[in-house]
Write a protein that holds these residues in place. Structure first.
Motif, PDB file in Angstrom:
ATOM      1  N   UNK A   1       0.834  -1.203   0.000  1.00 37.18           N
ATOM      2  CA  UNK A   1       0.000   0.000   0.000  1.00 37.18           C
ATOM      3  C   UNK A   1       0.867   1.252   0.000  1.00 37.18           C
ATOM      4  N   UNK A   2       1.945   1.231   0.802  1.00 39.74           N
ATOM      5  CA  UNK A   2       2.860   2.382   0.854  1.00 39.74           C
ATOM      6  C   UNK A   2       3.592   2.561  -0.469  1.00 39.74           C
ATOM      7  N   UNK A   3       4.012   1.447  -1.070  1.00 35.36           N
ATOM      8  CA  UNK A   3       4.697   1.513  -2.363  1.00 35.36           C
ATOM      9  C   UNK A   3       3.786   2.071  -3.445  1.00 35.36           C
ATOM     10  N   UNK A   4       2.532   1.662  -3.408  1.00 33.80           N
ATOM     11  CA  UNK A   4       1.565   2.121  -4.396  1.00 33.80           C
ATOM     12  C   UNK A   4       1.369   3.637  -4.298  1.00 33.80           C
ATOM     13  N   UNK A   5       1.254   4.128  -3.075  1.00 33.19           N
ATOM     14  CA  UNK A   5       1.098   5.565  -2.850  1.00 33.19           C
ATOM     15  C   UNK A   5       2.337   6.316  -3.308  1.00 33.19           C
ATOM     16  N   UNK A   6       3.505   5.775  -2.996  1.00 39.24           N
ATOM     17  CA  UNK A   6       4.768   6.385  -3.402  1.00 39.24           C
ATOM     18  C   UNK A   6       4.908   6.412  -4.928  1.00 39.24           C
ATOM     19  N   UNK A   7       4.562   5.290  -5.586  1.00 37.36           N
ATOM     20  CA  UNK A   7       4.684   5.209  -7.042  1.00 37.36           C
ATOM     21  C   UNK A   7       3.776   6.211  -7.750  1.00 37.36           C
ATOM     22  N   UNK A   8       2.662   6.537  -7.131  1.00 37.95           N
ATOM     23  CA  UNK A   8       1.769   7.530  -7.720  1.00 37.95           C
ATOM     24  C   UNK A   8       2.388   8.930  -7.650  1.00 37.95           C
ATOM     25  N   UNK A   9       3.169   9.195  -6.615  1.00 39.58           N
ATOM     26  CA  UNK A   9       3.736  10.535  -6.401  1.00 39.58           C
ATOM     27  C   UNK A   9       4.930  10.831  -7.289  1.00 39.58           C
TER      28      UNK A   9
END
Length: 334
Positions: A84-92
């Motif tokens: 979940x954290x990686x997904x949020x980071x990849x969006x940024x």
């Protein structure tokens, strides 16, 4: 640089090494440090093979770092993260690739290529909203909405790069790494793409890491510029300062090779020709990595790796010529 500006990224002693075989390690990025401020464009330049593209990919965690830190909004990119954290980071954080043809799936329509990020991150709730969002993105980058039903091979290089930009914008990132985004394009198209990136930055408050080997174009788009040589950072300064008063001998040589529009000035200026080839990153020189090609190399350059020092406010250089501890040998020759 105004110290009140917000640091978006802090890169600290970043290293990326590749194991070639049991005995050899390729030191593509070997201890670079710099900051990128919110809303600015940081240009990263150097000859082919200097490690600038590897640095960009490691910052985005497309490559895992060998050592060092990349702090984004104060959080270490390479720290262990949940899905979940990686997904949020990849969006940024997004990337615009060098070759717009190779980076686009030839079996997908342009509409599906651009919408892929929207689908992955659940940013649209219906097919109609998805189509509307894709059409808006196409128009934002200067393409027509009916282009969405076509395939990448039906477009020119400049149009394909616009598709790549639209794909990067789809998830509303804060930061974009543009990895030589104009080097594969005709000269007549390059300025159009650069102007598009500048407009999007102004409209959306984007922050760029703009990687290139064309120093003349970097001057026009970058607020600050870092110069890399053989995996290390040679110099960092504002764009204006770097081009008006380059300090590092390598930077001076690079800038002397840029053609000038005035033929008389071009004929009269001194060109700095670097002798020899760039050493291998598998077996880099001891001390200063540039010393084997530097016209000002001193004995100390082979023994001590130069530290990056702030020679003038916000103008950093890694060269013994500017370090009073070591430059007595050079001064004695003057």
């Amino acid at each position: 640089m105004d110290n009140t500006r917000e640091k978006l990224l802090e890169i600290k002693n970043l290293q990326k090494h590749f194991n070639i075989d049991r005995n050899n390690v390729l030191r593509a990025v070997d201890g670079i440090s710099f900051d990128i401020y919110k809303g600015e464009t940081f240009g990263l330049v150097g000859e082919s093979g200097c490690g600038k593209s590897t640095a960009g990919r490691t910052i985005l965690r497309l490559y895992e770092a060998t050592a060092g830190e990349v702090n984004f909004h104060g959080e270490n990119v390479h720290a262990k993260k949940s899905k979940k954290e990686l997904k949020k980071f990849n969006r940024s954080m997004q990337m615009i690739f060098q070759d717009p043809y190779a980076s686009l799936n030839p079996r997908m329509t342009v509409k599906d290529i651009i919408a892929e990020g929207l689908d992955i991150h659940g940013l649209v709730k219906s097919k109609a909203e998805r189509t509307k969002r894709v059409n808006e993105l196409l128009e934002t980058v200067g393409l027509n909405s009916d282009h969405g039903n076509r395939y990448p091979h039906e477009f020119s290089g400049g149009q394909r790069q616009r598709i790549g930009i639209a794909r990067a914008l789809a998830v509303n990132p804060d930061f974009i790494v543009a990895d030589e985004p104009i080097s594969a394009l005709d000269v007549s198209i390059q300025a159009q793409v650069v102007n598009l990136l500048k407009r999007l930055q102004k409209e959306r408050g984007l922050t760029y890491l703009f990687i290139a080997h064309d120093l003349s174009m970097v001057k026009h788009i970058s607020d600050r510029v870092g110069v890399m040589y053989l995996g290390s950072m040679a110099e960092i300064a504002s764009s204006e300062m770097l081009y008006e008063e380059p300090l590092h001998p390598y930077t001076q040589a690079l800038l002397s090779a840029i053609p000038l529009p005035d033929p008389e000035v071009e004929r009269s200026r001194e060109r700095i020709i670097l002798e020899g080839d760039v050493p291998s990153p598998i077996n880099p020189p001891s001390g200063c990595r540039f010393r084997t090609r530097c016209p000002f190399a001193m004995e100390v350059c082979g023994k001590v790796t130069p530290e990056s020092i702030e020679h003038k406010p916000e103008h950093w250089v890694a060269c013994h010529l500017y370090d009073d501890r070591y430059n007595e040998e050079y001064k004695a020759k003057q």
